[in-house]
Design an enzyme around this catalytic site. Structure first.
Site, PDB file in Angstrom:
ATOM      1  CB  CYS A 159      -0.949  -0.004   1.183  1.00 21.44           C
ATOM      2  SG  CYS A 159      -2.262  -1.210   0.959  1.00 21.44           S
TER       3      CYS A 159
HETATM    4  P1  NAD Z   1      -4.903  -8.226  -4.262  1.00 19.09           P
HETATM    5  O1  NAD Z   1      -4.382  -7.798  -5.564  1.00 19.09           O
HETATM    6  O2  NAD Z   1      -4.067  -9.012  -3.317  1.00 19.09           O
HETATM    7  O3  NAD Z   1      -6.244  -9.062  -4.474  1.00 19.09           O
HETATM    8  C1  NAD Z   1      -7.209  -8.729  -5.416  1.00 19.09           C
HETATM    9  C2  NAD Z   1      -7.885 -10.006  -5.910  1.00 19.09           C
HETATM   10  O4  NAD Z   1      -8.898  -9.669  -6.837  1.00 19.09           O
HETATM   11  C3  NAD Z   1      -6.923 -10.952  -6.644  1.00 19.09           C
HETATM   12  O5  NAD Z   1      -6.961 -12.215  -6.023  1.00 19.09           O
HETATM   13  C4  NAD Z   1      -7.483 -11.007  -8.076  1.00 19.09           C
HETATM   14  O6  NAD Z   1      -7.332 -12.266  -8.685  1.00 19.09           O
HETATM   15  C5  NAD Z   1      -8.955 -10.672  -7.836  1.00 19.09           C
HETATM   16  N1  NAD Z   1      -9.640 -10.111  -9.012  1.00 19.09           N
HETATM   17  C6  NAD Z   1      -9.174  -9.205  -9.909  1.00 19.09           C
HETATM   18  N2  NAD Z   1     -10.120  -8.926 -10.813  1.00 19.09           N
HETATM   19  C7  NAD Z   1     -11.213  -9.658 -10.477  1.00 19.09           C
HETATM   20  C8  NAD Z   1     -12.523  -9.774 -11.015  1.00 19.09           C
HETATM   21  N3  NAD Z   1     -12.903  -9.089 -12.109  1.00 19.09           N
HETATM   22  N4  NAD Z   1     -13.380 -10.613 -10.422  1.00 19.09           N
HETATM   23  C9  NAD Z   1     -13.034 -11.331  -9.333  1.00 19.09           C
HETATM   24  N5  NAD Z   1     -11.811 -11.248  -8.774  1.00 19.09           N
HETATM   25  C10 NAD Z   1     -10.922 -10.413  -9.325  1.00 19.09           C
HETATM   26  O7  NAD Z   1      -5.423  -6.888  -3.560  1.00 19.09           O
HETATM   27  P2  NAD Z   1      -5.572  -6.509  -2.002  1.00 19.09           P
HETATM   28  O8  NAD Z   1      -4.251  -6.417  -1.345  1.00 19.09           O
HETATM   29  O9  NAD Z   1      -6.651  -7.320  -1.365  1.00 19.09           O
HETATM   30  O10 NAD Z   1      -6.100  -4.996  -2.190  1.00 19.09           O
HETATM   31  C11 NAD Z   1      -7.317  -4.711  -2.822  1.00 19.09           C
HETATM   32  C12 NAD Z   1      -7.499  -3.212  -2.827  1.00 19.09           C
HETATM   33  O11 NAD Z   1      -7.567  -2.725  -1.487  1.00 19.09           O
HETATM   34  C13 NAD Z   1      -6.370  -2.435  -3.492  1.00 19.09           C
HETATM   35  O12 NAD Z   1      -6.886  -1.314  -4.123  1.00 19.09           O
HETATM   36  C14 NAD Z   1      -5.491  -2.039  -2.329  1.00 19.09           C
HETATM   37  O13 NAD Z   1      -4.761  -0.860  -2.590  1.00 19.09           O
HETATM   38  C15 NAD Z   1      -6.518  -1.778  -1.256  1.00 19.09           C
HETATM   39  N6  NAD Z   1      -6.043  -1.967   0.115  1.00 19.09           N
HETATM   40  C16 NAD Z   1      -5.188  -2.993   0.402  1.00 19.09           C
HETATM   41  C17 NAD Z   1      -4.759  -3.181   1.712  1.00 19.09           C
HETATM   42  C18 NAD Z   1      -3.811  -4.297   2.059  1.00 19.09           C
HETATM   43  O14 NAD Z   1      -3.265  -4.275   3.156  1.00 19.09           O
HETATM   44  N7  NAD Z   1      -3.575  -5.265   1.199  1.00 19.09           N
HETATM   45  C19 NAD Z   1      -5.199  -2.320   2.725  1.00 19.09           C
HETATM   46  C20 NAD Z   1      -6.084  -1.297   2.395  1.00 19.09           C
HETATM   47  C21 NAD Z   1      -6.504  -1.134   1.079  1.00 19.09           C
END
Ligand code: NAD
Length: 452
Positions: A274
């Site tokens: 992040c």
């Molecule tokens: P990630 O990339 O680890 O996971 C996203 C998932 O979505 C992946 O498994 C991917 O295969 C799936 N995906 C993509 N397109 C898809 C679709 N059309 N249909 C179904 N599944 C689909 O992301 P994350 O770390 O969980 O973060 C998600 C969002 O939240 C990002 O914008 C990130 O910046 C934000 N965020 C993350 C955190 C963190 O600590 N990881 C904290 C706060 C906010």
């Protein structure tokens, strides 16, 4: 109780879905990656997160949580859909919205088939730059559903603030929740969900419009990253003052309630999925508006310096790094996770290898992930002590509890040359300085010669 769906099961989607399911909500969670979905359906999370495994298994067993790879099925079974797909960095630092756009289109297509009078609420939980929800998500859903926003479907921005390694606890006990809706009805519906979910444990709910909600997420992360880069800057000054110690400085200024003690741990810098991505996105977004956010750029640069300075410290101790064996304690970007995204360890290891050092590393959780990235460029140890064997220098990179239990003797008995660079300040300088060469972030020398 509303029925919920989640699109994308990374840390945010899976942890939030599991938390809602744990409180009795009917949740259908969809993950496009079928192998990942199958793994989750079997109760095996694709990443490590404290408490997640147990809660996932329970939610699957009691039927509150269903896992699918069919977004349409998930959306049609629910009243509220959370978009929780990734928003990775592009090479120019701006965020890629391709997953968000695709997910929005899919949401719209499913909504076209939805029959029923109540409007469906779509919630953008992914971190997106201001304007994305209204200018990208809204038209994509409108086009593919044939429905108008705020009429046929409702729309909210609801940024996520959970921290990996603390995701479940963070989701169940957040400091605040941001609810930004396209109209009162959307905001009310999402606020109602959170009021019911948190019940007596209700955190402050910030109601706002969509672009403000989107910006709050970036402001939050940019502030925290700046706070860490600030204390790292003070640490670098301390190192140039005999006897100065950044830990005392942080302890003191942390008592000022306007500052508070959190995020004042000097070290090798921040990483993870992040902070780096969000700061780069904020800089790029801001520049696009004709404003150069110099403070945020300096925060980013200060962070990059920390790894460079650590390599310089090792070089100063060893003369040259060529042919030297360096033990890296900790690879994950922080403890309690196996996540290596933007981990400082990777930057550090690449820098050490470039200078001709041989690297062996150990992490309680992230060895396997590191193997996938670094392959055979480095050696992997199965314990801290094994990692230290015959090393010329050890660098503590991740502050795992396990490493705090090490003793000076673990270093002196096993290393060829007992030089320890404490990149996270977890060891006692007095105890360690007596037994070995102890160099630490933010510690001026010779500390032992100056009375406290
Ligand atoms: P990630 O990339 O680890 O996971 C996203 C998932 O979505 C992946 O498994 C991917 O295969 C799936 N995906 C993509 N397109 C898809 C679709 N059309 N249909 C179904 N599944 C689909 O992301 P994350 O770390 O969980 O973060 C998600 C969002 O939240 C990002 O914008 C990130 O910046 C934000 N965020 C993350 C955190 C963190 O600590 N990881 C904290 C706060 C906010």
């Amino acid at each position: 109780m509303y029925k919920l769906s989640f699109i994308g099961l990374g840390s945010v989607g899976l942890c939030t879905a599991v938390c809602f399911a744990s409180k009795g909500y009917e949740v259908t969670a969809s993950e496009i990656d079928r192998a990942k979905a199958t793994r989750i359906r079997r109760g095996n999370p694709p990443f490590y997160e404290p408490s997640l495994n147990k809660m996932l298994v329970k939610a699957l067993e009691n039927g509150n949580l269903k896992i699918t790879s069919n977004n349409e099925e998930a959306i049609l079974k629910s009243d509220i859909t959370f978009i929780t797909v990734g928003t990775p960095s592009k090479t120019d630092g701006s965020i890629s919205l391709s997953y968000v756009s695709k997910a929005s289109k899919e949401v719209g297509r499913a909504l076209k088939k939805k029959v029923g009078s109540a409007a469906h609420l779509v919630v953008v939980k992914s971190t997106v730059t201001p304007g994305t929800t209204l200018n990208i998500v809204r038209p994509a859903i409108e086009r593919s559903s044939g429905q108008k926003c705020c009429e046929g479907f409702l729309l909210c921005s609801n940024p996520e603030f959970l921290r990996e390694g603390n995701a479940i606890r963070g989701t169940l006990n957040p400091d605040y929740v941001v609810v930004g809706g396209c109209n009162e009805r959307s905001t009310d519906m999402l606020e109602h969900l959170y009021r019911e979910f948190y019940s007596e444990n209700l955190p402050p709910i910030i109601r706002t419009n969509i672009p403000t909600a989107e910006l709050i997420k970036y402001a939050n992360n940019a502030f925290l990253a700046t706070k860490v880069s600030f204390i790292n800057t003070i640490a670098n000054i301390c190192e140039r003052i005999p006897g100065a110690d950044v830990r005392k400085v942080a302890e003191a200024i942390g008592k000022d309630h306007r500052i508070n003690p959190y995020f004042l741990d000097a070290g090798l810098g921040w990483g993870g999925s992040c902070f780096p991505k969000d700061l780069k996105a904020l800089i790029s977004f801001s520049k696009g508006l004709g404003y150069d956010p110099e403070l945020i750029q300096a925060t980013l640069r200060a962070n990059e310096d920390q790894v460079r300075f650590t390599i310089q410290k090792a070089k100063k101790e060893l003369g040259t790094l060529r042919g030297k064996s360096i033990a890296i304690l900790g690879l994950a970007f922080k403890p309690n996770t196996d996540d290596l995204r933007e981990a400082r360890s990777l930057e550090l290891i690449r820098g050490l290898l470039k200078q001709g050092a041989a690297v062996k590393a150990y992490d309680p959780m992230a060895n396997e992930n590191a193997r996938r990235i670094l392959k055979r460029k480095i050696g992997y140890a199965s314990s801290a002590v094994e990692c230290l064997k015959n090393a010329d220098c050890a660098i503590l990179v991740t502050e795992w509890e396990e490493f705090k239990k090490l003793n000076p003797e673990d270093f002196t008995r096993n290393m060829r040359k007992p030089v320890l660079i404490d990149g996270r300040r977890i060891f006692d300088p007095e105890k360690y300085s007596e037994k070995l060469r102890y160099v630490a972030v933010g510690l001026g020398e010779p500390a032992a010669l100056i009375a406290p």
